[in-house]
Every structure is written in C-alpha cells, then in structure tokens.
Motif scaffolding. Structure first.
Motif, PDB file in Angstrom:
ATOM      1  N   ALA A 278     -22.231  20.486 -28.916  1.00 46.70           N
ATOM      2  CA  ALA A 278     -21.699  20.814 -27.593  1.00 46.70           C
ATOM      3  C   ALA A 278     -22.812  20.944 -26.563  1.00 46.70           C
ATOM      4  N   ALA A 279     -23.878  21.654 -26.919  1.00 48.98           N
ATOM      5  CA  ALA A 279     -24.999  21.846 -25.991  1.00 48.98           C
ATOM      6  C   ALA A 279     -25.711  20.536 -25.699  1.00 48.98           C
ATOM      7  N   LEU A 280     -25.860  19.691 -26.686  1.00 48.23           N
ATOM      8  CA  LEU A 280     -26.594  18.437 -26.531  1.00 48.23           C
ATOM      9  C   LEU A 280     -25.883  17.443 -25.622  1.00 48.23           C
ATOM     10  N   VAL A 281     -24.561  17.565 -25.513  1.00 50.83           N
ATOM     11  CA  VAL A 281     -23.829  16.639 -24.646  1.00 50.83           C
ATOM     12  C   VAL A 281     -23.347  17.303 -23.359  1.00 50.83           C
ATOM     13  N   GLY A 282     -23.882  18.491 -23.057  1.00 51.87           N
ATOM     14  CA  GLY A 282     -23.682  19.060 -21.727  1.00 51.87           C
ATOM     15  C   GLY A 282     -22.520  20.013 -21.542  1.00 51.87           C
ATOM     16  N   PHE A 283     -22.001  20.590 -22.639  1.00 51.52           N
ATOM     17  CA  PHE A 283     -20.930  21.572 -22.499  1.00 51.52           C
ATOM     18  C   PHE A 283     -21.514  22.978 -22.595  1.00 51.52           C
ATOM     19  N   GLU A 284     -20.970  23.886 -21.788  1.00 52.35           N
ATOM     20  CA  GLU A 284     -21.543  25.232 -21.708  1.00 52.35           C
ATOM     21  C   GLU A 284     -21.165  26.101 -22.896  1.00 52.35           C
ATOM     22  N   SER A 285     -20.125  25.709 -23.637  1.00 57.77           N
ATOM     23  CA  SER A 285     -19.709  26.520 -24.775  1.00 57.77           C
ATOM     24  C   SER A 285     -19.013  25.642 -25.802  1.00 57.77           C
ATOM     25  N   GLN A 286     -18.941  26.151 -27.032  1.00 61.65           N
ATOM     26  CA  GLN A 286     -18.258  25.423 -28.092  1.00 61.65           C
ATOM     27  C   GLN A 286     -16.761  25.305 -27.793  1.00 61.65           C
ATOM     28  N   SER A 287     -16.170  26.350 -27.223  1.00 67.15           N
ATOM     29  CA  SER A 287     -14.734  26.320 -26.936  1.00 67.15           C
ATOM     30  C   SER A 287     -14.413  25.285 -25.860  1.00 67.15           C
ATOM     31  N   HIS A 288     -15.259  25.225 -24.821  1.00 65.78           N
ATOM     32  CA  HIS A 288     -15.060  24.222 -23.769  1.00 65.78           C
ATOM     33  C   HIS A 288     -15.159  22.818 -24.358  1.00 65.78           C
ATOM     34  N   PHE A 289     -16.181  22.584 -25.172  1.00 70.15           N
ATOM     35  CA  PHE A 289     -16.358  21.300 -25.831  1.00 70.15           C
ATOM     36  C   PHE A 289     -15.142  20.961 -26.701  1.00 70.15           C
ATOM     37  N   GLY A 290     -14.666  21.945 -27.464  1.00 69.52           N
ATOM     38  CA  GLY A 290     -13.529  21.715 -28.348  1.00 69.52           C
ATOM     39  C   GLY A 290     -12.273  21.334 -27.593  1.00 69.52           C
ATOM     40  N   GLN A 291     -12.038  21.980 -26.452  1.00 64.87           N
ATOM     41  CA  GLN A 291     -10.852  21.679 -25.651  1.00 64.87           C
ATOM     42  C   GLN A 291     -10.906  20.264 -25.093  1.00 64.87           C
ATOM     43  N   VAL A 292     -12.072  19.882 -24.563  1.00 62.96           N
ATOM     44  CA  VAL A 292     -12.208  18.541 -23.993  1.00 62.96           C
ATOM     45  C   VAL A 292     -12.121  17.483 -25.090  1.00 62.96           C
ATOM     46  N   PHE A 293     -12.778  17.729 -26.218  1.00 64.63           N
ATOM     47  CA  PHE A 293     -12.759  16.778 -27.329  1.00 64.63           C
ATOM     48  C   PHE A 293     -11.321  16.569 -27.809  1.00 64.63           C
ATOM     49  N   LEU A 294     -10.580  17.653 -27.952  1.00 64.28           N
ATOM     50  CA  LEU A 294      -9.186  17.570 -28.385  1.00 64.28           C
ATOM     51  C   LEU A 294      -8.355  16.745 -27.412  1.00 64.28           C
ATOM     52  N   SER A 295      -8.556  16.969 -26.103  1.00 64.16           N
ATOM     53  CA  SER A 295      -7.773  16.244 -25.102  1.00 64.16           C
ATOM     54  C   SER A 295      -8.120  14.762 -25.077  1.00 64.16           C
ATOM     55  N   GLN A 296      -9.377  14.433 -25.397  1.00 61.21           N
ATOM     56  CA  GLN A 296      -9.819  13.036 -25.345  1.00 61.21           C
ATOM     57  C   GLN A 296      -9.544  12.288 -26.655  1.00 61.21           C
ATOM     58  N   GLY A 298      -7.709  13.687 -29.526  1.00 66.37           N
ATOM     59  CA  GLY A 298      -6.453  13.994 -30.185  1.00 66.37           C
ATOM     60  C   GLY A 298      -6.586  14.911 -31.379  1.00 66.37           C
ATOM     61  N   MET A 299      -7.802  15.374 -31.663  1.00 66.82           N
ATOM     62  CA  MET A 299      -8.028  16.322 -32.760  1.00 66.82           C
ATOM     63  C   MET A 299      -9.304  17.101 -32.461  1.00 66.82           C
ATOM     64  N   PRO A 300      -9.465  18.291 -33.049  1.00 64.95           N
ATOM     65  CA  PRO A 300     -10.680  19.080 -32.820  1.00 64.95           C
ATOM     66  C   PRO A 300     -11.906  18.366 -33.395  1.00 64.95           C
ATOM     67  N   PRO A 301     -13.099  18.666 -32.880  1.00 64.64           N
ATOM     68  CA  PRO A 301     -14.307  17.999 -33.382  1.00 64.64           C
ATOM     69  C   PRO A 301     -14.556  18.233 -34.871  1.00 64.64           C
ATOM     70  N   ARG A 302     -14.231  19.410 -35.378  1.00 66.22           N
ATOM     71  CA  ARG A 302     -14.465  19.689 -36.794  1.00 66.22           C
ATOM     72  C   ARG A 302     -13.589  18.791 -37.676  1.00 66.22           C
ATOM     73  N   GLU A 303     -12.330  18.618 -37.264  1.00 64.72           N
ATOM     74  CA  GLU A 303     -11.416  17.769 -38.016  1.00 64.72           C
ATOM     75  C   GLU A 303     -11.844  16.303 -37.930  1.00 64.72           C
ATOM     76  N   TRP A 304     -12.279  15.886 -36.712  1.00 62.05           N
ATOM     77  CA  TRP A 304     -12.734  14.492 -36.553  1.00 62.05           C
ATOM     78  C   TRP A 304     -13.932  14.233 -37.462  1.00 62.05           C
ATOM     79  N   ARG A 305     -14.859  15.188 -37.501  1.00 59.43           N
ATOM     80  CA  ARG A 305     -16.049  15.019 -38.376  1.00 59.43           C
ATOM     81  C   ARG A 305     -15.626  14.930 -39.841  1.00 59.43           C
ATOM     82  N   ARG A 306     -14.718  15.799 -40.263  1.00 56.78           N
ATOM     83  CA  ARG A 306     -14.289  15.799 -41.658  1.00 56.78           C
ATOM     84  C   ARG A 306     -13.714  14.443 -42.052  1.00 56.78           C
ATOM     85  N   ARG A 307     -12.872  13.885 -41.166  1.00 54.79           N
ATOM     86  CA  ARG A 307     -12.262  12.601 -41.479  1.00 54.79           C
ATOM     87  C   ARG A 307     -13.286  11.467 -41.442  1.00 54.79           C
ATOM     88  N   ALA A 308     -14.193  11.532 -40.462  1.00 56.19           N
ATOM     89  CA  ALA A 308     -15.175  10.453 -40.317  1.00 56.19           C
ATOM     90  C   ALA A 308     -16.152  10.416 -41.484  1.00 56.19           C
TER      91      ALA A 308
END
Length: 310
Positions: A278-296, A298-308
C-alpha cells in the motif's frame, strides 16, 4: 490536501480562507451528516451538512470562495439578500444555488434541509479564466437551477470523502478544474471575450512519456494535477483535455489504475506485506488501499494474492 474532521479540533496551520468556509457553515447552523463531513485543498472545500429551518434572517460572513450547493432535502423556500439584492426561490431536491465570492449574504429558509456544497476559491477561477482566454470571471448569483454535471461532481466529492476517509490531491485537483470550467462557461456573465480556440489535440508520445516518468518516480507519493501538467509542459486547463484525448480517461482514473496494476506486481512477491505494498503505490493506509483495490479488482488484495500464487 487537508481533511478536517468535525470530531477533532481544526489543525493550527489550516489556511485562514479554509477556516472562513467552515465558519460560514457554522454561522448558518450546519450539523455534520456523517463523521467526515468537511474536507479541503488550497482552492476547493467540500461539505455535507444538515441545517435546521431558519425562521429569522441570519447574516453570514463574506467568503473568498464562490459557493455552490446541491440541495438534498426540501423542497424549501429560500430567501436571501446577496450583495444587497433580495432573491427568493422554491428549491427542489437535486437543484443548485450559486453565490459569487465576496458577497454580503443574509439568509432565511422555511424548513430543515440537507446540503452538499463546495467552496471554489475566487483566485483559482480567475486563473482558469485567464488560461482559457476568458478575461475576468463574473459569476451570476443563481437560486434553484438544475445543472446535472455540477451536481454529479459535487456528489462525487462527498462520496469520495466518505468512501476512503480522504480525498486524494489529484481527485481534488480534477474536481476543482471540472467545477471551474463548468462555472466559467455556464454560469458567468459574458464579457465579450470568447474562449481560446487552441487545439484540444492529444498529448504527444513524448509528453506521455514525461508524465509516466514523473508518476513512476513518485508512485509512493501524493501526485497533483500541477505535477502532471508541468511534466507535459502544459497548463492544467489544456493538460486535462489533451490527456483525456490521448488516454481515453481522466488523469485521476488513469493514476488509480496504474497504482493498482503496480500493486498486483508487488503482491506477487511473498515477502512484501499488504501494508508495505500500500505504501509503495501511494496509499496512506492499508484500509484505503484495500477499499480501492476491491473496487477496481473485485476482491481484497489478500484474496487476489492467494489466488495468484496458488
């Protein structure tokens, strides 16, 4: 960019002009609708407040901002004296009101209402007018009119403020430019000067490369519209149009997409934590990053990583 929480004391270093917008709301009895009800940049403030009926006239302070509102309550009867001129209108939900900066203003309305509103600094509108070849921007005070584009922009700001807990500098910059151009070309007195006819062509490949270089170098930082326009060698006014022509989307949406794609690459590394990504790509918090990632995505970053990585 400043975010001013109604549950906290305002920061000491807030620009006095921003304080005047918040004081104006308070003078008229505004109560926050949600925990985050007011946010501001140097040129634009946005608010979402509920107001009781105002049976007696109340004089509010003059503002260095042009005031634009969207009524979410109502219908209600609004009476005002703006710059000494008496006006009265029945305002329906979804309709707007504009008051030019530095107006004396006295108000009264007949029932409670809820308002989403913005305060656009007069100096900023003058800069946009000059850039567009329009001369001075003489705003027409207006009550009870419908402007769909203005309404959508203001409501997008209030939604962004609630969705992520803050509004990014670039989103604020884009909204300020959209509002300024709309007001300039639809809600100002005609001064005999037409808008500049300059080409609205796309950015060149070289300009796009320069913009991309700035973003890649500063992806972990807050990036403003001025940063991107400067990289392309254009004014803000011309950059937004040229960028959208070249890329097919506004700079804010493009930058969010770029951050998320880079985040995906980092998530493929098992060693980087979610908060580090989250910090490396310019988000101020993990929660903010998670919300944007989910909206873009369709799943939370942790779930996307697990599947990938499975």
């Amino acid at each position: 960019m400043l975010n001013l929480s109604d549950s906290l004391a305002l920061p000491r270093d807030v620009h006095p002009d921003i304080l005047s917008a918040r004081a104006w709301i308070g003078k008229l009895g505004g109560n926050p609708v949600k925990p985050q009800s007011f946010a501001a940049s140097e040129v634009l403030a946005v608010g979402h407040f509920r107001f009781d009926g105002l049976a007696e006239e109340v004089e509010a302070p003059q503002l260095p901002f042009h005031y634009i509102s969207v009524t979410l309550g109502g219908p209600l009867i609004v009476e005002a004296r703006l710059g000494g001129e008496k006006v009265k209108a029945r305002v329906l939900p979804g309709q707007s009101l504009i008051m030019a900066a530095e107006r004396s203003n006295i108000w009264r309305w007949d029932r409670p209402t809820e308002e989403a509103h913005v305060f656009l600094h007069s100096d900023f509108l003058e800069r946009v007018a000059s850039d567009a070849g329009k001369g001075r921007a003489e705003i027409c005070d207006r009550l009870a009119f419908t402007d769909t584009r203005l309404r959508h922009t203001i409501l997008a700001l209030t939604e962004e403020m609630q969705r992520y807990g803050r509004i990014s500098t670039l989103f604020f910059d884009m909204a300020a430019d959209v509002l300024a151009r709309r007001i300039l070309f639809r809600h100002c007195e005609k001064d005999g000067k037409s808008a500049a006819k300059g080409s609205a062509g796309a950015l060149t490949a070289r300009q796009l490369r320069r913009v991309l270089e700035v973003v890649e170098d500063r992806l972990s930082q807050d990036i403003s519209l001025d940063d991107l326009a400067s990289a392309a060698g254009l004014s803000r006014f011309h950059f937004v149009r040229a960028f959208k022509t070249a890329v097919g989307m506004p700079p804010h949406r493009w930058l969010v997409g770029l951050r998320i794609e880079h985040a995906k690459e980092l998530l493929l590394s098992r060693t980087a934590t979610i908060i580090e990504v989250a910090a490396l790509v310019g988000f101020e918090s993990q929660s903010h990053f998670g919300q944007v990632f989910l909206s873009q995505v369709g799943m939370p970053p942790r779930e996307w990583r697990r599947r990938a990585l499975s």
